[in-house]
Scaffold this motif. Structure first.
Motif, short mmCIF file in Angstrom:
data_model
loop_
_atom_site.label_atom_id
_atom_site.label_comp_id
_atom_site.label_asym_id
_atom_site.label_seq_id
_atom_site.Cartn_x
_atom_site.Cartn_y
_atom_site.Cartn_z
N LYS A 82 0.83 -1.21 0.00
CA LYS A 82 0.00 0.00 0.00
C LYS A 82 0.86 1.26 0.00
O LYS A 82 0.52 2.26 -0.63
CB LYS A 82 -0.94 -0.01 1.21
N LYS A 83 2.00 1.23 0.72
CA LYS A 83 2.87 2.40 0.76
C LYS A 83 3.49 2.70 -0.60
O LYS A 83 3.91 3.82 -0.87
CB LYS A 83 3.97 2.22 1.81
N SER A 154 4.02 5.36 -6.06
CA SER A 154 4.59 5.26 -4.71
C SER A 154 4.48 6.57 -3.93
O SER A 154 4.54 7.66 -4.50
CB SER A 154 6.05 4.84 -4.81
N PHE A 155 4.35 6.45 -2.60
CA PHE A 155 4.28 7.62 -1.72
C PHE A 155 5.65 8.05 -1.22
O PHE A 155 5.79 9.14 -0.67
CB PHE A 155 3.36 7.32 -0.53
N SER A 156 6.66 7.21 -1.38
CA SER A 156 8.01 7.56 -0.92
C SER A 156 9.04 6.80 -1.74
O SER A 156 8.95 5.58 -1.87
CB SER A 156 8.17 7.22 0.56
N GLU A 157 10.00 7.51 -2.29
CA GLU A 157 11.11 6.92 -3.04
C GLU A 157 12.29 7.88 -2.97
O GLU A 157 12.14 9.05 -2.64
CB GLU A 157 10.74 6.72 -4.52
N GLY A 158 13.46 7.35 -3.32
CA GLY A 158 14.59 8.23 -3.56
C GLY A 158 14.44 8.76 -4.97
O GLY A 158 13.46 9.39 -5.31
N ILE A 159 15.44 8.54 -5.81
CA ILE A 159 15.27 8.72 -7.24
C ILE A 159 15.01 7.32 -7.79
O ILE A 159 15.93 6.51 -7.88
CB ILE A 159 16.52 9.34 -7.90
N PRO A 200 -0.74 12.90 -2.09
CA PRO A 200 -1.54 13.30 -0.93
C PRO A 200 -0.61 13.68 0.21
O PRO A 200 0.58 13.38 0.16
CB PRO A 200 -2.32 12.02 -0.59
N LYS A 201 -1.13 14.35 1.22
CA LYS A 201 -0.32 14.66 2.39
C LYS A 201 0.09 13.35 3.05
O LYS A 201 -0.67 12.39 3.09
CB LYS A 201 -1.10 15.53 3.37
N LEU A 202 1.33 13.34 3.56
CA LEU A 202 1.87 12.12 4.13
C LEU A 202 2.00 12.22 5.65
O LEU A 202 2.27 13.29 6.20
CB LEU A 202 3.24 11.81 3.52
N ILE A 203 1.81 11.09 6.30
CA ILE A 203 1.96 10.97 7.76
C ILE A 203 3.08 9.96 8.01
O ILE A 203 3.14 8.92 7.34
CB ILE A 203 0.65 10.47 8.40
N ASN A 204 3.98 10.25 8.95
CA ASN A 204 5.09 9.33 9.26
C ASN A 204 5.92 9.00 8.02
O ASN A 204 6.23 7.83 7.75
CB ASN A 204 4.56 8.04 9.89
N VAL A 205 6.21 10.01 7.24
CA VAL A 205 7.11 9.93 6.09
C VAL A 205 6.47 9.32 4.85
O VAL A 205 6.54 9.88 3.77
CB VAL A 205 8.43 9.19 6.41
N ASP A 206 5.83 8.14 4.97
CA ASP A 206 5.34 7.49 3.76
C ASP A 206 3.95 6.87 3.88
O ASP A 206 3.58 6.02 3.07
CB ASP A 206 6.34 6.43 3.28
N ASP A 207 3.16 7.28 4.88
CA ASP A 207 1.76 6.85 4.98
C ASP A 207 0.88 7.97 4.46
O ASP A 207 0.95 9.11 4.92
CB ASP A 207 1.38 6.54 6.43
N ALA A 208 0.03 7.66 3.48
CA ALA A 208 -0.82 8.68 2.88
C ALA A 208 -1.99 9.04 3.79
O ALA A 208 -2.56 8.17 4.47
CB ALA A 208 -1.33 8.20 1.54
N ASN A 209 -2.33 10.32 3.83
CA ASN A 209 -3.50 10.79 4.56
C ASN A 209 -4.75 10.25 3.86
O ASN A 209 -5.01 10.57 2.71
CB ASN A 209 -3.51 12.32 4.58
N SER A 210 -5.52 9.43 4.56
CA SER A 210 -6.65 8.74 3.94
C SER A 210 -7.68 9.71 3.38
O SER A 210 -8.35 9.39 2.38
CB SER A 210 -7.31 7.80 4.95
N ILE A 215 -8.81 11.80 -3.96
CA ILE A 215 -8.40 12.83 -4.92
C ILE A 215 -7.16 12.38 -5.67
O ILE A 215 -7.06 12.52 -6.90
CB ILE A 215 -8.14 14.17 -4.21
N TYR A 216 -6.21 11.82 -4.93
CA TYR A 216 -4.98 11.32 -5.57
C TYR A 216 -5.30 10.24 -6.59
O TYR A 216 -4.78 10.25 -7.71
CB TYR A 216 -4.03 10.77 -4.49
#
Length: 252
Positions: A82-83, A154-159, A200-210, A215-216
């Motif tokens: 999911k992340k 993805s909600f969090s990645e490097g490059i 979307p806005k993220l919580i704890n670095v890589d959890d999406a705000n439900s 919208i996302y």
């Protein structure tokens, strides 16, 4: 990116890591965004850190000129989680509501409950969704060449490496507008077809705000539609981020 995220999320050996990072002679970062985070959390001297990006294997990942019909064929490569936005991707595909679409998912599953939730969402789809598991780099290069659109939600990645490999193999991209990624691609890649989707806005670095996920997912769905209908021929130039050129930057 993973190291920086883990450092901020756990206390395990934090002081030891921070002390020893500062003893390094040189630190290479994939993007300005990650360089700035590293400077902040490790108190690294500016002279020690240099942004060089990442490189891909251009001897393996390239447009093979396959004659297979790629229209309406979509691809995701990465962890089935999911992340990584996989559940949101399935929901976005379901919004398109098109039985001509095929989405192939390459990668291993993490959490069993998450995987079952993703499978349950797939069962609602008119589109054909295939889970192909993991595969060798050579087989992956062929799969990139068989698909028209590569998607990274993805909600969090490097490059991320997979979109670069997909571009090199001739795919159009739909990807999350991850920190530092747009700037890196703009600077190092010419002539690519990339559509960015606001996160979307993220919580704890890589959890999406439900509350913002719907919208996302709608925006992701719209971008996928646009990419599918884009019949332009793109020939991205990725010479700057080949393994050879990245190695030259390091050795310099």
């Amino acid at each position: 990116n993973t190291d920086l995220r883990q450092f901020r999320q756990t206390d395990l050996e934090r002081d030891f890591i921070k002390d020893n990072i500062n003893k390094l002679d040189k630190i290479f970062a994939p993007s300005i965004e990650h360089a700035n985070i590293a400077k902040e959390i490790f108190n690294i001297d500016d002279k020690k850190i240099e942004v060089i990006g990442i490189g891909y294997n251009d001897k393996l990942f390239y447009d093979m000129g396959l004659k297979a019909d790629k229209k309406n064929k979509l691809l995701y490569v990465g962890k089935v989680a999911k992340k990584k936005g996989v559940l949101s991707l399935i929901k976005a595909i379901n919004m398109i509501d098109d039985d001509k679409l095929t989405l192939d998912i390459i990668g291993g599953a993490g959490d069993k409950n998450e995987y079952n939730e993703i499978l349950a969402e797939c069962s609602k789809s008119k589109s054909k969704i295939n889970f192909l598991g993991t595969m060798t780099q050579g087989d992956l290069a062929v799969e990139y060449n068989k698909h028209d659109v590569f998607i990274l939600p993805s909600f969090s990645e490097g490059i991320p490496m997979a979109p670069i490999e997909a571009m090199a193999c001739g795919s159009k991209l739909v990807i999350s507008d991850l920190p530092g990624v747009r700037e890196f691609y703009t600077k190092n890649v010419n002539g690519a077809c990339i559509r960015y989707v606001k996160l979307p806005k993220l919580i704890n670095v890589d959890d999406a705000n439900s509350s913002e996920l719907t919208i996302y997912e709608k925006n992701l769905s719209d971008m996928i539609r646009n990419a599918i209908s884009d019949n332009n021929q793109y020939k991205p130039v990725l010479n700057e981020i080949s393994w050879e050129n990245i190695t030259k930057k390091i050795l310099k």
